[in-house]
Design a protein around this motif. Structure first.
Motif, short mmCIF file in Angstrom:
data_model
loop_
_atom_site.label_atom_id
_atom_site.label_comp_id
_atom_site.label_asym_id
_atom_site.label_seq_id
_atom_site.Cartn_x
_atom_site.Cartn_y
_atom_site.Cartn_z
N GLU A 52 19.22 25.69 -1.02
CA GLU A 52 18.95 27.12 -0.88
C GLU A 52 18.20 27.46 0.41
O GLU A 52 17.68 28.56 0.55
N PRO A 80 11.63 31.14 -0.29
CA PRO A 80 11.40 32.29 0.61
C PRO A 80 9.96 32.80 0.55
O PRO A 80 9.62 33.64 -0.26
N SER A 114 9.23 38.12 -5.75
CA SER A 114 10.46 37.61 -5.10
C SER A 114 10.64 36.12 -5.35
O SER A 114 11.76 35.64 -5.54
N PHE A 137 13.69 34.34 -7.19
CA PHE A 137 14.40 33.25 -6.52
C PHE A 137 14.62 32.08 -7.48
O PHE A 137 15.72 31.53 -7.57
N GLN A 171 17.15 32.90 -10.18
CA GLN A 171 18.53 32.78 -9.67
C GLN A 171 18.97 31.32 -9.62
O GLN A 171 20.13 31.01 -9.89
#
Length: 789
Positions: A60, A64, A101, A105, A108
């Motif tokens: 990935e 992030p 976030s 992440f 997901q």
């Protein structure tokens, strides 16, 4: 772990390399506290985290995490009920946004069935506060400015300020553009003391009245607020004061709102810093080609092609280093500049890195131990202040080491016993090695003393080693040779450097025959070992190349078989289709003949008609020799693809040209002005003469669009996450273009405005978008955008 070893082996420089990959203050704090661990389970846990980070980086592109400031001072101020300013609130907002976030992440990744070992548990500890986060995002910009949406009153005040400023400019433009402009030193509107003024030539000050707020350095220009705008300026000033008061009230409200969550926010910062640190370890491992080490509870160390991480990767020489299983002591002998000290440091720094949870600069399958301490005496310990000679300095360091070692320690000693009489130094070195051996401690030493070569040969669990020298050039290759003692090349090197041959010859007479024979034997062993290693490396490379070639052949064979079967079925289907068409035609002819027979009384017999129809029907059957059919041959030719070939992209019904091959089964195709990556199964080779042509000076092919699927002229993005919405928007515009839609509608809603802003940024960047504007009020207003393509 003692601090001296971290100093000697320059562990801080490794941490300095890691620091370049960190983006958060909390990550830097964790790096500063990084030290090697001595507990097996602790080291295993750290390496497992790094492995998770490496997997995320590979799959990935990393976790992030943006730049995050240190918010600990802000949290301390909230504890004492202090109010934060806009910048401080923006920094806390970023931590809360990042927490959300990062959680999304990892959610997901769960949806993608990506399994991690330990990081998911840590991410689950992140506390998200959506309502407060949204309020902060709505109220404070990332740069700390208070937004209009922070409160209804602030929004109204700022609208009033905007209207008042426009009114002031309108009034003052009468002075800058009218007949009074000639009395101004410059026809502009400027500010002094937060009031709008105009620059008036001093001798005309009475033409305007009002208030003088400033003058130029020369005194020739006065900055005057005309009497006509004083009242309007007063209203503006009053509005600005109210704006500051309302902003201060908003800051107080926001500070009080997040104060109860300061512990959760602080924990989030720590967790994000830890994830940032894991990210940094993974990036460093990737860039330095470091690998995950195996752990040995018995401290059996096996490093494959180990290299020192602080030496340029283009220059460093790799070595296999092994200790612990078959022997617990290595004695490295040989002349200077051969790489003995670097070998010691390589073993030591790799152990420190591995026990700190870092991947190591060695090949996969390398094993490290878990030592309770690593000791080293490397370099010149001479001290003028303490009145210590080199020998005394070394002995002082060795004494401290001998007092602390255990059976689970690793000792690295450089030039043991050097700095005194060679006989006494060698005897002392052997006695020290015996003492270390009696403790069960692993030790690697370097020395020049020939007596230690015999010691290494005689002692159990002890092995000689040396650094290889090229016998022809007498230059070091920096390769470690386990099992072979170092040969002294002093006289050969002196001769090569130009020392008089008579001196060299006389020196040889002083060397005993036993020493010469030993050196000759060592030289022969080194040469044989070098040839054996070169041959082994050559064979290993050849085997690897053959295995790779075999894998490629197997893969191509599998692909060929799949393609062959597919083409065979396609050819069979096409041939049967042709036969079916012929049969239908024949049926119609027979039917027509039968009508003639009935109507005209001809002599065509019924049984002959039936026999003819049966023969035609028999043509429709599976033929095992169909692979020789011309239809199949043409089908194969259509899939024999090369760069520059004209092709039909079947899924789009478009003709294009092959630009380059991407991977094993994909091609980059030019379709008009578009370039796309297409699987070769979706391509069919055509003759260039069959391509549609357009008569123009550039002789380019026209792109004719065939509708590939039913495409709606409306896209609804409401309720979608930002990244997902932008991806769907891009795909929607592509399909709209392929389906010749001239006008489409994007419904993004109003909400926070993020989807609306992202939609407009994308439309501005797309060259195929002619224009766009908000929908009419009865069709959604600024909650929808009409796009002309």
């Amino acid at each position: 772990m003692n601090n001296k070893i971290l100093e000697i082996l320059e562990f801080d420089r490794i941490k300095g390399q890691l620091a370049q990959y960190l983006v958060s203050a909390a990550g830097h704090r964790e790096l500063m506290q990084l030290i090697p661990q001595t507990d097996y389970e602790a080291v295993k846990a750290l390496l497992t985290e790094t492995t998770d980070g490496a997997d995320i980086l590979r799959l990935e592109n990393g976790i992030p995490i943006p730049q995050l400031a240190d918010i600990k001072p802000q949290l301390k101020r909230l504890k004492i009920k202090a109010n934060l300013n806009g910048t401080e609130l923006a920094q806390i907002t970023k931590v809360l946004q990042t927490s959300m976030s990062v959680k999304n992440f990892f959610d997901q990744m769960r949806e993608k069935k990506i399994k991690l070992r330990v990081l998911t548990t840590q991410v689950d500890r992140l506390v998200t506060i959506p309502s407060i986060t949204q309020r902060l995002v709505r109220s404070v910009d990332p740069d700390g400015r208070i937004n209009d949406e922070a409160s209804a009153k602030l929004h109204g005040i700022r609208q009033l300020i905007t209207r008042t400023e426009a009114e002031i400019h309108q009034q003052m433009e009468k002075y800058t553009h009218g007949k009074n402009a000639k009395y101004l030193s410059d026809p502009i509107i400027t500010m002094r003391n937060d009031r709008y003024v105009i620059p008036v030539i001093a001798r005309y000050r009475n033409k305007f009245g009002g208030v003088v707020h400033d003058q130029s350095a020369s005194g020739q220009t006065l900055y005057i607020e005309p009497a006509a705008v004083v009242e309007t300026n007063n209203r503006l000033r009053q509005a600005q004061i109210e704006e500051r008061q309302e902003m201060q009230r908003v800051l107080i409200e926001l500070s009080q709102m997040i104060a109860p969550y300061r512990h959760d926010i602080g924990q989030n910062e720590t967790i994000l810093g830890h994830l940032d640190f894991i990210n940094a370890k993974a990036h460093w491992a990737h860039d330095t080609k470091a690998t995950l080490p195996l752990l040995s509870k018995e401290n059996h160390v096996l490093l494959r092609k180990a290299r020192h991480p602080l030496i340029d990767s283009q220059r460093v020489v790799t070595n296999d280093i092994k200790i612990g299983k078959d022997y617990q002591a290595i004695i490295i002998t040989g002349p200077n500049t051969g790489g003995k000290t670097i070998t010691l440091k390589t073993l030591g720094i790799i152990q420190l890195m591995g026990q700190s949870g870092l991947f190591i600069p060695a090949e996969e399958g390398s094993t490290i131990g878990i030592f309770d301490n690593v000791f080293a005496d490397i370099g010149d310990e001479q001290s003028l202040e303490q009145n210590l000679s080199t020998f005394s300095g070394h002995m002082d360091g060795v004494k401290a080491i001998l007092e602390q070692i255990t059976s689970r320690s690793l000792v690295l000693l450089d030039e043991l016993g050097a700095g005194t009489d060679p006989k006494e130094g060698a005897a002392l070195a052997m006695a020290i090695l015996d003492h270390i051996g009696s403790k069960g401690t692993m030790v690697v030493i370097t020395t020049h003393y020939p007596e230690l070569k015999v010691y290494g040969y005689d002692r159990a669990k002890t092995i000689n080693a040396s650094m290889e020298f090229d016998q022809e050039t007498l230059k070091p290759t920096y390769k470690l040779l386990l099992g072979i003692p170092g040969r002294s090349n002093g006289l050969e090197i002196a001769q090569r450097l130009g020392i008089d041959s008579q001196i060299i010859d006389e020196a040889w007479t002083f060397v005993s025959d036993d020493s010469q024979n030993l050196n000759n034997m060592i030289g022969d062993l080194v040469e044989q070992r070098k040839k054996a290693r070169e041959e082994s490396e050559k064979l290993t490379k050849l085997v690897a190349e053959n295995e790779k070639a075999q894998r490629n052949l197997d893969e191509k064979l599998t692909r060929f078989n799949e393609q062959r079967d597919k083409l065979y079925e396609q050819a069979r289907s096409k041939a049967n289709h042709q036969v079916s068409i012929a049969k239908k035609k024949a049926d119609r002819i027979i039917h027509h003949l039968r009508q003639l027979e009935v109507q005209q009384g001809g002599n065509v017999k019924e049984n002959e008609l039936i026999d003819a129809q049966g023969q035609l029907n028999a043509l429709h059957r599976d033929n095992p020799r169909l692979q020789h059919n011309s239809v199949l041959q043409r089908a194969k030719q259509k899939h024999d693809l090369h760069k520059g070939d004209a092709v039909l992209v079947k899924s789009y019904g478009q003709y294009g040209e092959l630009l380059s091959k991407r991977g094993n089964h994909k091609w980059e195709v030019q379709i008009g002005i578009l370039k796309m990556e297409v699987d070769e199964n979706n391509l069919e080779k055509v003759a260039k003469k069959d391509l549609p042509r357009e008569k123009n000076v550039n002789r380019r092919h026209a792109v004719r669009t065939t509708q590939t699927r039913k495409t709606s002229a409306r896209l609804d993005l409401r309720g979608h996450r930002y990244e997902q919405a932008m991806s769907e928007l891009s795909n929607f515009i592509d399909h709209a273009l392929l389906n010749n839609l001239s006008t489409v509608t994007i419904i993004h809603g109003k909400g926070t405005g993020a989807l609306r802003k992202g939609t407009q940024q994308y439309l501005q960047s797309n060259p195929r978008v002619k224009s766009f504007s908000y929908a009419s009020p009865n069709a959604g207003g600024d909650g929808a955008t009409i796009v002309n393509l």
